[in-house]
Write a protein that holds these residues in place. Sequence first.
Motif, PDB file in Angstrom:
ATOM      1  N   ALA A 285       8.876  -6.666 -11.055  1.00 16.31           N
ATOM      2  CA  ALA A 285       8.371  -7.811 -10.295  1.00 16.31           C
ATOM      3  C   ALA A 285       6.847  -7.872 -10.356  1.00 16.31           C
ATOM      4  CB  ALA A 285       8.847  -7.723  -8.845  1.00 16.31           C
ATOM      5  N   VAL A 286       6.200  -6.715 -10.219  1.00 17.28           N
ATOM      6  CA  VAL A 286       4.737  -6.672 -10.315  1.00 17.28           C
ATOM      7  C   VAL A 286       4.297  -7.068 -11.723  1.00 17.28           C
ATOM      8  CG1 VAL A 286       2.672  -5.234 -10.132  1.00 17.28           C
ATOM      9  CG2 VAL A 286       4.561  -4.902  -8.535  1.00 17.28           C
ATOM     10  N   CYS A 287       5.026  -6.601 -12.727  1.00 18.62           N
ATOM     11  CA  CYS A 287       4.704  -6.952 -14.111  1.00 18.62           C
ATOM     12  C   CYS A 287       4.789  -8.463 -14.330  1.00 18.62           C
ATOM     13  CB  CYS A 287       5.648  -6.236 -15.077  1.00 18.62           C
ATOM     14  SG  CYS A 287       5.318  -4.465 -15.257  1.00 18.62           S
ATOM     15  N   ARG A 288       5.802  -9.092 -13.756  1.00 20.80           N
ATOM     16  CA  ARG A 288       5.941 -10.545 -13.901  1.00 20.80           C
ATOM     17  C   ARG A 288       4.755 -11.275 -13.296  1.00 20.80           C
ATOM     18  NH1 ARG A 288      11.451  -9.516 -12.840  1.00 20.80           N
ATOM     19  NH2 ARG A 288      11.151  -9.962 -10.624  1.00 20.80           N
ATOM     20  N   ILE A 289       4.276 -10.801 -12.162  1.00 20.05           N
ATOM     21  CA  ILE A 289       3.110 -11.411 -11.513  1.00 20.05           C
ATOM     22  C   ILE A 289       1.869 -11.282 -12.400  1.00 20.05           C
ATOM     23  CG2 ILE A 289       1.524 -11.181  -9.535  1.00 20.05           C
ATOM     24  CD1 ILE A 289       4.047 -10.325  -7.911  1.00 20.05           C
ATOM     25  N   LEU A 290       1.788 -10.166 -13.116  1.00 15.73           N
ATOM     26  CA  LEU A 290       0.666  -9.928 -14.022  1.00 15.73           C
ATOM     27  C   LEU A 290       0.870 -10.581 -15.384  1.00 15.73           C
ATOM     28  CD1 LEU A 290       0.006  -6.155 -13.242  1.00 15.73           C
ATOM     29  CD2 LEU A 290      -1.507  -8.069 -12.710  1.00 15.73           C
ATOM     30  N   ASP A 291       2.006 -11.252 -15.558  1.00  9.54           N
ATOM     31  CA  ASP A 291       2.350 -11.931 -16.810  1.00  9.54           C
ATOM     32  C   ASP A 291       2.491 -10.945 -17.972  1.00  9.54           C
ATOM     33  OD1 ASP A 291       3.062 -14.184 -18.220  1.00  9.54           O
ATOM     34  OD2 ASP A 291       1.027 -14.598 -18.899  1.00  9.54           O
ATOM     35  N   ILE A 292       3.043  -9.771 -17.687  1.00 13.11           N
ATOM     36  CA  ILE A 292       3.374  -8.798 -18.720  1.00 13.11           C
ATOM     37  C   ILE A 292       4.804  -8.339 -18.460  1.00 13.11           C
ATOM     38  CG2 ILE A 292       1.010  -7.977 -19.076  1.00 13.11           C
ATOM     39  CD1 ILE A 292       1.648  -5.583 -17.280  1.00 13.11           C
TER      40      ILE A 292
ATOM     41  N   LYS B 101       0.835  -1.208   0.000  1.00 12.11           N
ATOM     42  CA  LYS B 101       0.000   0.000   0.000  1.00 12.11           C
ATOM     43  C   LYS B 101       0.869   1.257   0.000  1.00 12.11           C
ATOM     44  CE  LYS B 101      -4.095  -1.949   2.253  1.00 12.11           C
ATOM     45  NZ  LYS B 101      -4.953  -1.926   3.469  1.00 12.11           N
ATOM     46  N   ARG B 102       1.965   1.211   0.752  1.00 13.31           N
ATOM     47  CA  ARG B 102       2.860   2.360   0.850  1.00 13.31           C
ATOM     48  C   ARG B 102       3.562   2.611  -0.490  1.00 13.31           C
ATOM     49  NH1 ARG B 102       4.538   1.185   5.385  1.00 13.31           N
ATOM     50  NH2 ARG B 102       6.339  -0.087   4.832  1.00 13.31           N
ATOM     51  N   LEU B 103       3.956   1.534  -1.168  1.00 12.37           N
ATOM     52  CA  LEU B 103       4.612   1.678  -2.473  1.00 12.37           C
ATOM     53  C   LEU B 103       3.701   2.392  -3.465  1.00 12.37           C
ATOM     54  CD1 LEU B 103       6.325  -1.815  -2.898  1.00 12.37           C
ATOM     55  CD2 LEU B 103       7.484   0.384  -2.707  1.00 12.37           C
ATOM     56  N   PHE B 104       2.402   2.007  -3.444  1.00 12.63           N
ATOM     57  CA  PHE B 104       1.464   2.608  -4.392  1.00 12.63           C
ATOM     58  C   PHE B 104       1.071   4.031  -3.983  1.00 12.63           C
ATOM     59  CE2 PHE B 104       0.844  -1.746  -5.896  1.00 12.63           C
ATOM     60  CZ  PHE B 104       0.688  -1.547  -7.256  1.00 12.63           C
ATOM     61  N   SER B 105       0.858   4.235  -2.702  1.00  4.95           N
ATOM     62  CA  SER B 105       0.399   5.561  -2.260  1.00  4.95           C
ATOM     63  C   SER B 105       1.498   6.611  -2.380  1.00  4.95           C
ATOM     64  CB  SER B 105      -0.114   5.499  -0.821  1.00  4.95           C
ATOM     65  OG  SER B 105       0.931   5.148   0.065  1.00  4.95           O
ATOM     66  N   LYS B 106       2.741   6.225  -2.054  1.00  2.00           N
ATOM     67  CA  LYS B 106       3.856   7.177  -2.109  1.00  2.00           C
ATOM     68  C   LYS B 106       4.607   7.114  -3.435  1.00  2.00           C
ATOM     69  CE  LYS B 106       4.608   7.491   2.876  1.00  2.00           C
ATOM     70  NZ  LYS B 106       5.611   7.439   3.975  1.00  2.00           N
ATOM     71  N   GLN B 107       4.220   6.131  -4.286  1.00  6.56           N
ATOM     72  CA  GLN B 107       4.806   5.984  -5.617  1.00  6.56           C
ATOM     73  C   GLN B 107       6.334   5.891  -5.542  1.00  6.56           C
ATOM     74  OE1 GLN B 107       3.192   9.277  -7.843  1.00  6.56           O
ATOM     75  NE2 GLN B 107       1.143   8.395  -7.905  1.00  6.56           N
ATOM     76  N   THR B 108       6.771   4.998  -4.660  1.00  8.58           N
ATOM     77  CA  THR B 108       8.213   4.838  -4.426  1.00  8.58           C
ATOM     78  C   THR B 108       8.747   3.537  -5.026  1.00  8.58           C
ATOM     79  OG1 THR B 108       7.681   3.899  -2.252  1.00  8.58           O
ATOM     80  CG2 THR B 108       8.239   6.252  -2.345  1.00  8.58           C
ATOM     81  N   PHE B 109       8.157   3.091  -6.116  1.00  9.17           N
ATOM     82  CA  PHE B 109       8.600   1.861  -6.763  1.00  9.17           C
ATOM     83  C   PHE B 109       9.992   2.032  -7.370  1.00  9.17           C
ATOM     84  CE2 PHE B 109       4.156   0.672  -6.687  1.00  9.17           C
ATOM     85  CZ  PHE B 109       4.191  -0.713  -6.609  1.00  9.17           C
ATOM     86  N   SER B 110      10.840   1.070  -7.122  1.00 13.36           N
ATOM     87  CA  SER B 110      12.088   0.982  -7.880  1.00 13.36           C
ATOM     88  C   SER B 110      11.773   0.264  -9.193  1.00 13.36           C
ATOM     89  CB  SER B 110      13.134   0.198  -7.100  1.00 13.36           C
ATOM     90  OG  SER B 110      12.700  -1.148  -6.914  1.00 13.36           O
ATOM     91  N   LEU B 111      12.678   0.342 -10.142  1.00  7.95           N
ATOM     92  CA  LEU B 111      12.465  -0.336 -11.425  1.00  7.95           C
ATOM     93  C   LEU B 111      12.324  -1.839 -11.227  1.00  7.95           C
ATOM     94  CD1 LEU B 111      12.271  -0.181 -14.481  1.00  7.95           C
ATOM     95  CD2 LEU B 111      14.783  -0.305 -14.584  1.00  7.95           C
ATOM     96  N   SER B 112      13.126  -2.399 -10.317  1.00 12.45           N
ATOM     97  CA  SER B 112      13.068  -3.845 -10.078  1.00 12.45           C
ATOM     98  C   SER B 112      11.720  -4.249  -9.477  1.00 12.45           C
ATOM     99  CB  SER B 112      14.209  -4.286  -9.154  1.00 12.45           C
ATOM    100  OG  SER B 112      14.119  -3.639  -7.898  1.00 12.45           O
ATOM    101  N   ARG B 113      11.151  -3.385  -8.606  1.00 14.47           N
ATOM    102  CA  ARG B 113       9.850  -3.689  -8.011  1.00 14.47           C
ATOM    103  C   ARG B 113       8.741  -3.611  -9.067  1.00 14.47           C
ATOM    104  NH1 ARG B 113      10.233  -2.774  -2.265  1.00 14.47           N
ATOM    105  NH2 ARG B 113      11.366  -4.629  -1.593  1.00 14.47           N
ATOM    106  N   LEU B 114       8.832  -2.598  -9.926  1.00 14.89           N
ATOM    107  CA  LEU B 114       7.854  -2.482 -11.012  1.00 14.89           C
ATOM    108  C   LEU B 114       7.895  -3.711 -11.905  1.00 14.89           C
ATOM    109  CD1 LEU B 114       7.985   1.223 -12.290  1.00 14.89           C
ATOM    110  CD2 LEU B 114       5.985   0.004 -11.423  1.00 14.89           C
TER     111      LEU B 114
END
Length: 253
Positions: A52-59, A37-50
Amino acid sequence: MNRTADLIKTLKKYLKAKGITYKQLAEEMELSEASIKRLFSKQTFSLSRLEAVCRILDIDFYDLALMDKERNRKTLKKLTIEQEQILINDEKLLIFLYFLINGWTVALIIEEYDYSEIESIQMLSKLAKMGVLKLYPNNHVRMLISKNEFWQPNGPLWQAYRNIFANDFMESAFGLPNERLVFTPGQFSEASLKIIRKKIDNLIKDYNRLAEMDAALPLKGRHSTGLFIGFRSWVFTRIADLHRRNRDSSPNS
């Protein structure tokens, strides 16, 4: 809004459309739900985290960028009644438009279907004059209508093709793994009907949201599908015919 914020907003929208919660995402990424929730609300994603989320979404990250570009594109919502009337009178033009809406290049349409190069150029010009698309050099186009819900509710196109769609769609055993066919009659309270209608509305919104976003992805990874939903107050006519009130009021009673 900066580029990272745009991408995160698109990511949130895609997660919602996929039905993936922050809790599920946290489990997949081995983080706490509060951290997600903190990553999304504060928009503090690193490229590696972004990524990782993409891989979970299969994109991949490139897919996300394409979907973000598509989401931010300003489009008209639907065809006008006048545009629909023109398309009804030229079915081949309508099918050509359908391919373009779904991201097909003109070259691929010509390669796969019965369209000549001259015919395709003429159709592009006609669609541009209609205000359906903007035409660029080398037959590149930008659509000016919605990717998925492009016809008017109960408009000329729906009236002309409703029965054709229904009959063609139902011409299947629905036996493949990705296919579903369910018919379930029931009797419900008004409160339950309200819940069912809301769930159906949400399903349709999710379906169209995913179709809009996936339209930016390469054709190779997409599959042409149809979703046909009908829900109304209904009694099977053979049951209704046995109702005493109907029998008593019939001419032969």
